[in-house]
Design an enzyme around this catalytic site. Structure first.
Site, PDB file in Angstrom:
ATOM      1  N   GLU A   1     -53.820  35.136  55.717  1.00 14.89           N
ATOM      2  CA  GLU A   1     -53.526  35.672  56.196  1.00 14.89           C
ATOM      3  C   GLU A   1     -52.875  37.626  56.381  1.00 14.89           C
ATOM      4  O   GLU A   1     -52.103  37.674  55.149  1.00 14.89           O
ATOM      5  CB  GLU A   1     -52.466  34.345  56.312  1.00 14.89           C
ATOM      6  CG  GLU A   1     -51.596  34.349  54.833  1.00 14.89           C
ATOM      7  CD  GLU A   1     -50.952  32.809  55.257  1.00 14.89           C
ATOM      8  OE1 GLU A   1     -49.710  33.146  55.668  1.00 14.89           O
ATOM      9  OE2 GLU A   1     -51.131  32.580  53.757  1.00 14.89           O
TER      10      GLU A   1
ATOM     11  N   CYS B   1     -12.393  62.334  73.569  1.00 15.53           N
ATOM     12  CA  CYS B   1     -13.009  62.894  72.123  1.00 15.53           C
ATOM     13  C   CYS B   1     -14.551  63.631  73.126  1.00 15.53           C
ATOM     14  O   CYS B   1     -14.825  62.887  73.978  1.00 15.53           O
ATOM     15  CB  CYS B   1     -14.011  61.673  71.602  1.00 15.53           C
ATOM     16  SG  CYS B   1     -15.400  62.253  70.355  1.00 15.53           S
TER      17      CYS B   1
ATOM     18  N   LYS C   1     -49.778  39.759  56.350  1.00 22.55           N
ATOM     19  CA  LYS C   1     -48.491  39.473  56.036  1.00 22.55           C
ATOM     20  C   LYS C   1     -47.232  39.961  56.506  1.00 22.55           C
ATOM     21  O   LYS C   1     -47.602  40.939  57.207  1.00 22.55           O
ATOM     22  CB  LYS C   1     -48.563  40.080  54.585  1.00 22.55           C
ATOM     23  CG  LYS C   1     -47.780  40.270  53.696  1.00 22.55           C
ATOM     24  CD  LYS C   1     -47.544  40.962  52.334  1.00 22.55           C
ATOM     25  CE  LYS C   1     -46.170  40.570  51.162  1.00 22.55           C
ATOM     26  NZ  LYS C   1     -44.804  41.166  52.287  1.00 22.55           N
TER      27      LYS C   1
ATOM     28  N   TYR D   1     -43.198  31.917  62.217  1.00 23.84           N
ATOM     29  CA  TYR D   1     -44.728  31.583  62.530  1.00 23.84           C
ATOM     30  C   TYR D   1     -44.794  30.727  60.630  1.00 23.84           C
ATOM     31  O   TYR D   1     -44.091  31.114  59.939  1.00 23.84           O
ATOM     32  CB  TYR D   1     -45.422  32.645  62.340  1.00 23.84           C
ATOM     33  CG  TYR D   1     -45.876  33.893  63.165  1.00 23.84           C
ATOM     34  CD1 TYR D   1     -46.677  33.394  63.675  1.00 23.84           C
ATOM     35  CD2 TYR D   1     -45.273  35.078  63.331  1.00 23.84           C
ATOM     36  CE1 TYR D   1     -47.638  33.960  64.800  1.00 23.84           C
ATOM     37  CE2 TYR D   1     -45.746  36.163  64.596  1.00 23.84           C
ATOM     38  CZ  TYR D   1     -47.168  35.112  65.680  1.00 23.84           C
ATOM     39  OH  TYR D   1     -47.173  35.345  66.308  1.00 23.84           O
TER      40      TYR D   1
ATOM     41  N   LYS E   1     -51.301  44.980  49.987  1.00 17.20           N
ATOM     42  CA  LYS E   1     -50.872  45.606  50.373  1.00 17.20           C
ATOM     43  C   LYS E   1     -51.305  47.300  50.956  1.00 17.20           C
ATOM     44  O   LYS E   1     -52.120  47.196  49.927  1.00 17.20           O
ATOM     45  CB  LYS E   1     -49.591  46.110  49.844  1.00 17.20           C
ATOM     46  CG  LYS E   1     -48.220  45.195  49.102  1.00 17.20           C
ATOM     47  CD  LYS E   1     -47.656  44.446  50.287  1.00 17.20           C
ATOM     48  CE  LYS E   1     -46.018  45.562  49.997  1.00 17.20           C
ATOM     49  NZ  LYS E   1     -45.517  45.019  50.912  1.00 17.20           N
TER      50      LYS E   1
ATOM     51  N   ASP F   1     -39.410  31.735  85.274  1.00 20.82           N
ATOM     52  CA  ASP F   1     -38.651  31.987  84.531  1.00 20.82           C
ATOM     53  C   ASP F   1     -38.161  30.550  85.964  1.00 20.82           C
ATOM     54  O   ASP F   1     -36.596  29.933  85.061  1.00 20.82           O
ATOM     55  CB  ASP F   1     -38.257  33.321  84.453  1.00 20.82           C
ATOM     56  CG  ASP F   1     -38.300  33.365  83.584  1.00 20.82           C
ATOM     57  OD1 ASP F   1     -39.900  33.054  83.011  1.00 20.82           O
ATOM     58  OD2 ASP F   1     -38.637  34.840  83.235  1.00 20.82           O
TER      59      ASP F   1
ATOM     60  N   GLU G   1     -38.094  28.786  88.106  1.00 22.45           N
ATOM     61  CA  GLU G   1     -38.182  27.369  87.788  1.00 22.45           C
ATOM     62  C   GLU G   1     -37.805  26.533  86.797  1.00 22.45           C
ATOM     63  O   GLU G   1     -37.528  25.503  86.736  1.00 22.45           O
ATOM     64  CB  GLU G   1     -39.695  27.175  87.548  1.00 22.45           C
ATOM     65  CG  GLU G   1     -40.157  27.107  90.172  1.00 22.45           C
ATOM     66  CD  GLU G   1     -42.010  27.068  89.442  1.00 22.45           C
ATOM     67  OE1 GLU G   1     -42.415  26.336  90.309  1.00 22.45           O
ATOM     68  OE2 GLU G   1     -42.319  27.645  88.489  1.00 22.45           O
TER      69      GLU G   1
ATOM     70  N   CYS H   1     -13.866  65.315  67.133  1.00 20.99           N
ATOM     71  CA  CYS H   1     -12.379  65.262  67.686  1.00 20.99           C
ATOM     72  C   CYS H   1     -11.510  65.293  66.914  1.00 20.99           C
ATOM     73  O   CYS H   1     -10.808  65.392  67.170  1.00 20.99           O
ATOM     74  CB  CYS H   1     -12.482  64.117  68.913  1.00 20.99           C
ATOM     75  SG  CYS H   1     -12.082  61.828  67.657  1.00 20.99           S
TER      76      CYS H   1
ATOM     77  N   ASP I   1     -44.737  41.534  58.624  1.00 20.96           N
ATOM     78  CA  ASP I   1     -42.828  42.520  58.038  1.00 20.96           C
ATOM     79  C   ASP I   1     -41.886  41.401  58.288  1.00 20.96           C
ATOM     80  O   ASP I   1     -41.251  42.325  59.789  1.00 20.96           O
ATOM     81  CB  ASP I   1     -43.440  43.058  58.135  1.00 20.96           C
ATOM     82  CG  ASP I   1     -42.092  44.243  57.161  1.00 20.96           C
ATOM     83  OD1 ASP I   1     -41.414  43.615  56.247  1.00 20.96           O
ATOM     84  OD2 ASP I   1     -42.310  45.246  56.984  1.00 20.96           O
TER      85      ASP I   1
ATOM     86  N   CYS J   1     -16.345  56.548  67.028  1.00 20.29           N
ATOM     87  CA  CYS J   1     -15.076  57.227  67.717  1.00 20.29           C
ATOM     88  C   CYS J   1     -14.332  56.396  68.526  1.00 20.29           C
ATOM     89  O   CYS J   1     -14.624  56.424  69.387  1.00 20.29           O
ATOM     90  CB  CYS J   1     -14.409  58.917  67.757  1.00 20.29           C
ATOM     91  SG  CYS J   1     -13.773  59.605  67.888  1.00 20.29           S
TER      92      CYS J   1
ATOM     93  N   CYS K   1     -14.168  61.955  62.831  1.00 17.68           N
ATOM     94  CA  CYS K   1     -15.538  62.371  64.191  1.00 17.68           C
ATOM     95  C   CYS K   1     -14.933  63.348  63.729  1.00 17.68           C
ATOM     96  O   CYS K   1     -14.106  64.137  64.107  1.00 17.68           O
ATOM     97  CB  CYS K   1     -14.324  62.176  65.294  1.00 17.68           C
ATOM     98  SG  CYS K   1     -15.801  62.107  66.932  1.00 17.68           S
TER      99      CYS K   1
HETATM  100 ZN   LIG Z   1     -14.500  61.397  68.388  1.00 14.06          ZN
END
Ligand SMILES: [Zn+2]
Length: 669
Positions: A117, A436, A119, A229, A319, A36, A38, A416, A121, A431, A413
């Protein structure tokens, strides 16, 4: 502007080829030849040339992948050939029926040649190449109209920006289709980092890929580990490409990543066997697949079969059955993290899914909660995918108990009671109240955690007690605690109290990376803290850092850089740092085993033409414990300056950075 000479021009062209070559080895073939570091040297040199001679920059330069300015919104793209959606089958009988229809349509009795192939996701996209140049990239959208995400796609390093000259001549217009995915391992690594940094984790690799691609700021996309791909071309009448299998050979030759499990198979039985094979293989793959795509290989046959209402008759998606189970939502809790992120969590009736008892499922965020419209007592379908936390995929509305209450995302929240906000570009609500209690508790636990001050004995329970008894309002208060204050706490014996006080005392002498992590700056976890410590070497230098220096540190980036600047500017944070110092915390300089050399902790910038390649000096500096950065800033110690230095020299003089030549540098060693 300086006129680039021939030599520079050929160096530039060579560099581009070299970097593109290494990109391909790394991202497509997964067998890098250089380190990395180099690679960074090559890349830095490219940027340097481009900065001096912007007129040289071509659209296929690797620098064009780092991300440009954010856009306001994505423009719609109407595509020439619609992206069709596939019919789905889930059983061998249904597939046999598909095969029968294909043979009928083609008036054939013999076996059909198919291409199978996995599938993937992810997110389907189309890339348009005009005269060999990548000019337009879009999401699938509704098939006909997608969104223009060209700038984001350019940041994906395994997408070729330019095709071969021969291809440019043969196919002046080429539309390549495929799937953008995030590998499982990269997804887990990214999520660990997000969690560690106090940012809400991504739901799953597919959401990770889709969410990363739909960022208005391409720099965020550039930082995400995405892969493309290729699986086809839109135009099946191109000369020389008569079959789907030809297309894969062609695309691979042009530098596209092609899935390694694509097969050309003749006959129904062999397709079924391949489906079984992929089903078994699935858990071992480093990317999510949800089935197998089967296409008739011959384009002329595809054409003959045609399509019905946007679904081709020549392809089908077979599937997998998902690992699903039914459960009941007992309640939904909203937990507040140390950075104020609020996450809804469904508490389920304990249910077994693929061998594991599940009682919590993540509902991710407000969008997901609204999509599902969850009511208390709802019967839900949950899914467990790999090691990811189970999620709710579907609500059985027909089983909803009468009069049950819809779960609403809180407006305030839960800890708090302050109003919460949804920050731009985030799916999470936060929040923003720094006082808090849930956040204070989270920050205190983080501060004392193993990666931070590592205070043994200070866990969730004690943190809560300390805050409730008002002994600690912020982490720095820990350094003022006395044994006498601890003793009245529940279940606190003399010995335990002493142990905690001792642990706090030991933690006063810690390391710079731990301190930087403990501060709890959003985005700065253990990894970033380490990078910052290496870069600056001391807390004082870190405190004086400017935005430009920070965002140029590899691995930090603009968003985190801005968080750091905001944090350091905050009045309360400054007070807390002083309070830590006054409480006896030492802020030691950073020294790693590497930085015991003569140039330990010193930061260099190199400019101008030197008698040796720049790489030579960079290695020498690093071997002696120093560090080389790309631009001069307040934290630079020395500018190593050759002939024809340019703007860096002026900046160094302005900032009163020591300027040395090669001889002076050698004397330092
Ligand atoms: Zn809060």
């Amino acid at each position: 502007m300086a006129q680039p000479d021939k030599k520079l021009f050929s160096e530039y062209e060579k560099l581009k080829d070299e970097i593109n070559y290494h990109n391909r080895l790394y991202y497509v073939l997964d067998r890098p030849e250089i380190s990395d570091a180099e690679y960074d040297i090559l890349f830095d040199r490219l940027l340097e040339i481009e900065k001096k001679h912007p007129d040289l920059v071509t659209p296929d330069s690797p620098s064009q992948r780092v991300g440009t300015e954010p856009s306001k919104k994505f423009e719609p793209v109407r595509r020439r050939v619609p992206m069709l959606s596939l019919q789905k089958v889930t059983t061998a009988e249904e597939f046999a029926e598909f095969d029968r229809r294909v043979r009928e349509g083609l008036e054939k009795t013999e076996n059909i040649e198919y291409v199978t192939e996995p599938k993937l996701d992810g997110l389907a996209v189309e890339l348009v190449y005009e005269n060999g140049w990548f000019t337009l990239g879009s999401t699938r959208g509704d098939g006909v109209t997608g969104e223009n995400i060209t700038l984001n796609l350019k940041t994906i390093k395994n997408i070729p920006l330019k095709l071969s000259d021969k291809t440019a001549r043969t196919y002046p217009l080429l539309e390549v289709r495929g799937e953008v995915i995030m590998r499982k391992s990269a997804f887990e690594k990214l999520n660990r980092k997000l969690t560690e940094n106090g940012t809400a984790p991504l739901a799953n690799p597919r959401n990770g890929a889709a969410g990363s691609l739909r960022q208005l700021d391409p720099k965020i996309t550039a930082a995400r580990p995405l892969l493309f791909y290729a699986y086809g071309v839109s135009d099946t009448t191109l000369p020389g490409l008569g079959r789907q299998s030809d297309t894969f050979v062609f695309l691979e030759k042009e530098g596209f990543l092609i899935n390694e499990h694509i097969k050309t198979i003749t006959g129904l039985n062999k397709v079924e066997k391949e489906f079984q094979r992929l089903t078994e293989l699935r858990p071992e793959l480093d990317y999510e697949i949800d089935g197998m795509v089967v296409k008739v290989n011959d384009f002329a046959a595809q054409d003959l079969l045609g399509q019905i209402s946007r679904a081709p008759r020549w392809a089908v998606a077979w599937k997998f059955k998902a690992e699903l189970a039914e459960s009941v939502i007992q309640t939904v809790e909203f937990s507040v993290g140390r950075t104020g992120v609020i996450t809804p969590i469904a508490k389920l009736k304990p249910t077994r899914v693929s061998g594991v008892t599940v009682s919590n499922a993540s509902l991710h965020n407000e969008d997901e909660l609204n999509r599902l419209e969850i009511h208390l007592g709802d019967t839900v379908i949950i899914r467990r995918a790999g090691d990811v936390i189970p999620e709710v995929v579907e609500v059985k509305t027909d089983k909803r108990p009468e009069g049950s209450r819809k779960v609403k995302y809180p407006a305030k929240c839960p800890s708090c009671g302050e109003a919460i906000v949804r920050l731009e570009g985030e799916a999470a609500h936060r929040c923003l109240n720094p006082a808090c209690p849930a956040q204070v508790e989270g920050r205190l636990i983080h501060f004392a955690s193993k990666g931070g001050f590592d205070i043994e004995g200070l866990g969730d329970k004690l943190a809560r007690q300390l805050i409730r008894e008002k002994l600690v309002a912020e982490p720095a208060d820990l350094f003022y605690l006395t044994k006498e204050q601890l003793l009245p706490l529940d279940l606190m014996a003399e010995k335990k109290a002493q142990n905690i006080i001792d642990a706090i005392d030991r933690s006063r002498r810690t390391s710079l990376p731990r301190i930087l992590n403990a501060l709890g700056i959003i985005g700065v976890g253990e990894t970033a803290a380490q990078l910052l410590a290496e870069q600056f070497g001391s807390f004082e230098k870190f405190r004086r850092a400017d935005l430009e220096t920070l965002e140029n540190i590899p691995g930090i980036g603009r968003v985190i850089a801005k968080n750091i600047i905001d944090f350091l500017a905050g009045e309360g944070n400054r007070r807390m740092i002083e309070k830590m110092k006054a409480g006896g915390v030492q802020f030691p300089d950073y020294t790693s085993s590497k930085t015991s050399g003569k140039l330990s902790g010193k930061i260099f910038v190199i400019t101008g033409t030197l008698s040796q390649p720049r790489n030579y000096y960079k290695n020498l500096i690093e071997e002696n414990g120093g560090k080389v950065t790309g631009s001069v800033s307040g934290s630079t110690d020395y500018l190593l300056c050759g002939t024809d230095p340019g703007s860096k020299l002026a900046k160094a003089k302005k900032l009163e950075v020591a300027v040395i030549d090669e001889d002076q540098f050698r004397k330092m060693l």
